[in-house]
Design a protein around this motif. Sequence first.
Motif, PDB file in Angstrom:
ATOM      1  N   ASP A 202     -34.086  27.501  -0.433  1.00 18.60           N
ATOM      2  CA  ASP A 202     -34.435  28.581   0.490  1.00 18.60           C
ATOM      3  C   ASP A 202     -33.639  29.842   0.182  1.00 18.60           C
ATOM      4  O   ASP A 202     -32.574  29.784  -0.444  1.00 18.60           O
ATOM      5  CB  ASP A 202     -34.178  28.152   1.938  1.00 18.60           C
ATOM      6  CG  ASP A 202     -35.087  28.876   2.920  1.00 18.60           C
ATOM      7  OD1 ASP A 202     -36.040  29.535   2.457  1.00 18.60           O
ATOM      8  OD2 ASP A 202     -34.850  28.789   4.134  1.00 18.60           O
ATOM      9  N   THR A 205     -33.243  35.587   4.646  1.00 20.04           N
ATOM     10  CA  THR A 205     -34.116  36.729   4.882  1.00 20.04           C
ATOM     11  C   THR A 205     -33.307  38.012   4.772  1.00 20.04           C
ATOM     12  O   THR A 205     -32.117  38.039   5.060  1.00 20.04           O
ATOM     13  CB  THR A 205     -34.775  36.624   6.269  1.00 20.04           C
ATOM     14  OG1 THR A 205     -35.709  37.704   6.416  1.00 20.04           O
ATOM     15  CG2 THR A 205     -33.740  36.700   7.375  1.00 20.04           C
ATOM     16  N   MET A 211     -39.384  36.133   2.701  1.00 13.28           N
ATOM     17  CA  MET A 211     -39.746  35.033   3.587  1.00 13.28           C
ATOM     18  C   MET A 211     -38.827  33.843   3.365  1.00 13.28           C
ATOM     19  O   MET A 211     -38.415  33.567   2.245  1.00 13.28           O
ATOM     20  CB  MET A 211     -41.190  34.582   3.317  1.00 13.28           C
ATOM     21  CG  MET A 211     -42.246  35.525   3.793  1.00 13.28           C
ATOM     22  SD  MET A 211     -43.893  34.828   3.496  1.00 13.28           S
ATOM     23  CE  MET A 211     -44.899  36.157   4.128  1.00 13.28           C
ATOM     24  N   THR A 212     -38.520  33.161   4.449  1.00 16.80           N
ATOM     25  CA  THR A 212     -37.891  31.847   4.357  1.00 16.80           C
ATOM     26  C   THR A 212     -39.014  30.812   4.391  1.00 16.80           C
ATOM     27  O   THR A 212     -40.177  31.130   4.679  1.00 16.80           O
ATOM     28  CB  THR A 212     -36.935  31.615   5.528  1.00 16.80           C
ATOM     29  OG1 THR A 212     -37.693  31.625   6.743  1.00 16.80           O
ATOM     30  CG2 THR A 212     -35.867  32.707   5.591  1.00 16.80           C
ATOM     31  N   TRP A 213     -38.667  29.550   4.143  1.00 15.66           N
ATOM     32  CA  TRP A 213     -39.688  28.507   4.224  1.00 15.66           C
ATOM     33  C   TRP A 213     -40.266  28.432   5.633  1.00 15.66           C
ATOM     34  O   TRP A 213     -41.478  28.249   5.811  1.00 15.66           O
ATOM     35  CB  TRP A 213     -39.093  27.164   3.813  1.00 15.66           C
ATOM     36  CG  TRP A 213     -39.051  26.956   2.328  1.00 15.66           C
ATOM     37  CD1 TRP A 213     -37.964  27.041   1.525  1.00 15.66           C
ATOM     38  CD2 TRP A 213     -40.158  26.632   1.476  1.00 15.66           C
ATOM     39  NE1 TRP A 213     -38.304  26.790   0.212  1.00 15.66           N
ATOM     40  CE2 TRP A 213     -39.652  26.535   0.160  1.00 15.66           C
ATOM     41  CE3 TRP A 213     -41.518  26.421   1.694  1.00 15.66           C
ATOM     42  CZ2 TRP A 213     -40.467  26.222  -0.927  1.00 15.66           C
ATOM     43  CZ3 TRP A 213     -42.333  26.115   0.609  1.00 15.66           C
ATOM     44  CH2 TRP A 213     -41.811  26.025  -0.689  1.00 15.66           C
ATOM     45  N   ASN A 214     -39.426  28.569   6.642  1.00 17.50           N
ATOM     46  CA  ASN A 214     -39.929  28.499   8.011  1.00 17.50           C
ATOM     47  C   ASN A 214     -40.910  29.628   8.314  1.00 17.50           C
ATOM     48  O   ASN A 214     -41.956  29.404   8.938  1.00 17.50           O
ATOM     49  CB  ASN A 214     -38.765  28.533   9.018  1.00 17.50           C
ATOM     50  CG  ASN A 214     -38.128  27.166   9.203  1.00 17.50           C
ATOM     51  OD1 ASN A 214     -38.807  26.148   9.169  1.00 17.50           O
ATOM     52  ND2 ASN A 214     -36.815  27.138   9.384  1.00 17.50           N
ATOM     53  N   SER A 215     -40.574  30.853   7.881  1.00 13.73           N
ATOM     54  CA  SER A 215     -41.489  31.967   8.140  1.00 13.73           C
ATOM     55  C   SER A 215     -42.758  31.843   7.307  1.00 13.73           C
ATOM     56  O   SER A 215     -43.846  32.250   7.739  1.00 13.73           O
ATOM     57  CB  SER A 215     -40.793  33.302   7.865  1.00 13.73           C
ATOM     58  OG  SER A 215     -40.364  33.397   6.519  1.00 13.73           O
ATOM     59  N   TRP A 216     -42.646  31.249   6.119  1.00 18.03           N
ATOM     60  CA  TRP A 216     -43.835  31.033   5.284  1.00 18.03           C
ATOM     61  C   TRP A 216     -44.787  30.048   5.966  1.00 18.03           C
ATOM     62  O   TRP A 216     -45.989  30.275   6.049  1.00 18.03           O
ATOM     63  CB  TRP A 216     -43.401  30.517   3.910  1.00 18.03           C
ATOM     64  CG  TRP A 216     -44.522  30.394   2.910  1.00 18.03           C
ATOM     65  CD1 TRP A 216     -45.103  31.405   2.201  1.00 18.03           C
ATOM     66  CD2 TRP A 216     -45.170  29.189   2.483  1.00 18.03           C
ATOM     67  NE1 TRP A 216     -46.079  30.911   1.362  1.00 18.03           N
ATOM     68  CE2 TRP A 216     -46.128  29.550   1.512  1.00 18.03           C
ATOM     69  CE3 TRP A 216     -45.020  27.853   2.810  1.00 18.03           C
ATOM     70  CZ2 TRP A 216     -46.956  28.613   0.879  1.00 18.03           C
ATOM     71  CZ3 TRP A 216     -45.838  26.911   2.183  1.00 18.03           C
ATOM     72  CH2 TRP A 216     -46.789  27.287   1.236  1.00 18.03           C
ATOM     73  N   LYS A 218     -44.881  29.436   9.101  1.00 18.07           N
ATOM     74  CA  LYS A 218     -45.384  30.091  10.311  1.00 18.07           C
ATOM     75  C   LYS A 218     -46.592  30.947   9.981  1.00 18.07           C
ATOM     76  O   LYS A 218     -47.585  30.979  10.747  1.00 18.07           O
ATOM     77  CB  LYS A 218     -44.279  30.936  10.944  1.00 18.07           C
ATOM     78  CG  LYS A 218     -44.678  31.583  12.260  1.00 18.07           C
ATOM     79  CD  LYS A 218     -43.511  32.340  12.865  1.00 18.07           C
ATOM     80  CE  LYS A 218     -43.915  32.988  14.195  1.00 18.07           C
ATOM     81  NZ  LYS A 218     -42.772  33.738  14.801  1.00 18.07           N
ATOM     82  N   GLU A 219     -46.550  31.666   8.851  1.00 19.96           N
ATOM     83  CA  GLU A 219     -47.686  32.475   8.434  1.00 19.96           C
ATOM     84  C   GLU A 219     -48.902  31.603   8.121  1.00 19.96           C
ATOM     85  O   GLU A 219     -50.047  32.029   8.303  1.00 19.96           O
ATOM     86  CB  GLU A 219     -47.319  33.313   7.202  1.00 19.96           C
ATOM     87  CG  GLU A 219     -46.352  34.449   7.473  1.00 19.96           C
ATOM     88  CD  GLU A 219     -46.965  35.554   8.308  1.00 19.96           C
ATOM     89  OE1 GLU A 219     -48.184  35.787   8.175  1.00 19.96           O
ATOM     90  OE2 GLU A 219     -46.243  36.167   9.102  1.00 19.96           O
ATOM     91  N   SER A 223     -45.784  24.993  11.913  1.00 18.50           N
ATOM     92  CA  SER A 223     -44.349  25.050  12.194  1.00 18.50           C
ATOM     93  C   SER A 223     -43.666  23.838  11.587  1.00 18.50           C
ATOM     94  O   SER A 223     -44.104  22.704  11.769  1.00 18.50           O
ATOM     95  CB  SER A 223     -44.104  25.084  13.703  1.00 18.50           C
ATOM     96  OG  SER A 223     -42.730  25.099  13.982  1.00 18.50           O
TER      97      SER A 223
END
Length: 307
Positions: A202, A205, A211-216, A218-219, A223
Amino acid sequence: MPDDKKVKGYRRLIPSMTALLEFEAVARLSSFTLAAQELGVTQAAVSKQIKYLEETLGTRLFHRLHRAIQLTGEGYVLYSVVSESMQRMASVFDKITEGITEQKMVLASTSAFSQLRILPQLSTLRLQQPELQLRLITQQLTPDLRGDDIDLAVRFGNGRWDDGTAIHLFDEEVFPVCSPGWLASHCAPASPEDFLHVELIDSDTTLEGWMTWNSWFKELGTSRPKLKYSLRCSAYTDTIQAALQGHGIALGWGRLLEPMLASGQLVRLTSLVVRPRDAYYVVVPNGRTPTPLMLSLIDWLRGDAPT
């Protein structure tokens, strides 16, 4: 031919270049005495020029304190403009006296853009512009146009900045990548759920919008709060180096990684992709008109220049 009305207008608005030169020295050095020494004139002459400038403008430019001077609000505004103008003029004089033509170009970008996209393809630029003297200025975050006489700056964002004119380079895609070696010894994840069971690399940000993996996820509309990380890096270039060495899967910014993907150093794993709303732009500083060389460099950055 110069416009006579414009020339007369400048003479009316700026009655004395000598006064501006001496004002810049006094403001920069915060001293009439030191300014006089630098300019090779008497302190009285400097004081006379500053008084003339203040009378012409109808306002005080300095607060005269006990054994000190300080710019007034109006003085600071004037100094900001005069100082920048003097620096630009001095830079042009240096280029002319040193025989440097427009073949010199200063390009600013993030270190990630420079290391991953510019440097791997620099040989093609050398073939197209063999006389170009390119200076790269790299910064961790969004490149700043102040200082260093920057000609062009590459930025990732919405294209709306107050300090220059943005020219669109290209959009971006973000997707998982790994080394061929990692893929040869692991099962490639095919669905979002599969990423729960693989080693992920990772990136922190940043203001640039990585992007982090979590935000990726999320897009993607998924989740994933319990992802398994083998490594987290503050610099995106370190993230990619870790992926190249087979330490796991990283998020690949496709435009930055085009050279590595084309050479097979990195492999795109799945069809899962996020397309950010922001894009890459080249920003031309305010007050600058793009030259043919600048436009040629923009084409090369975009990938449109002939090879």
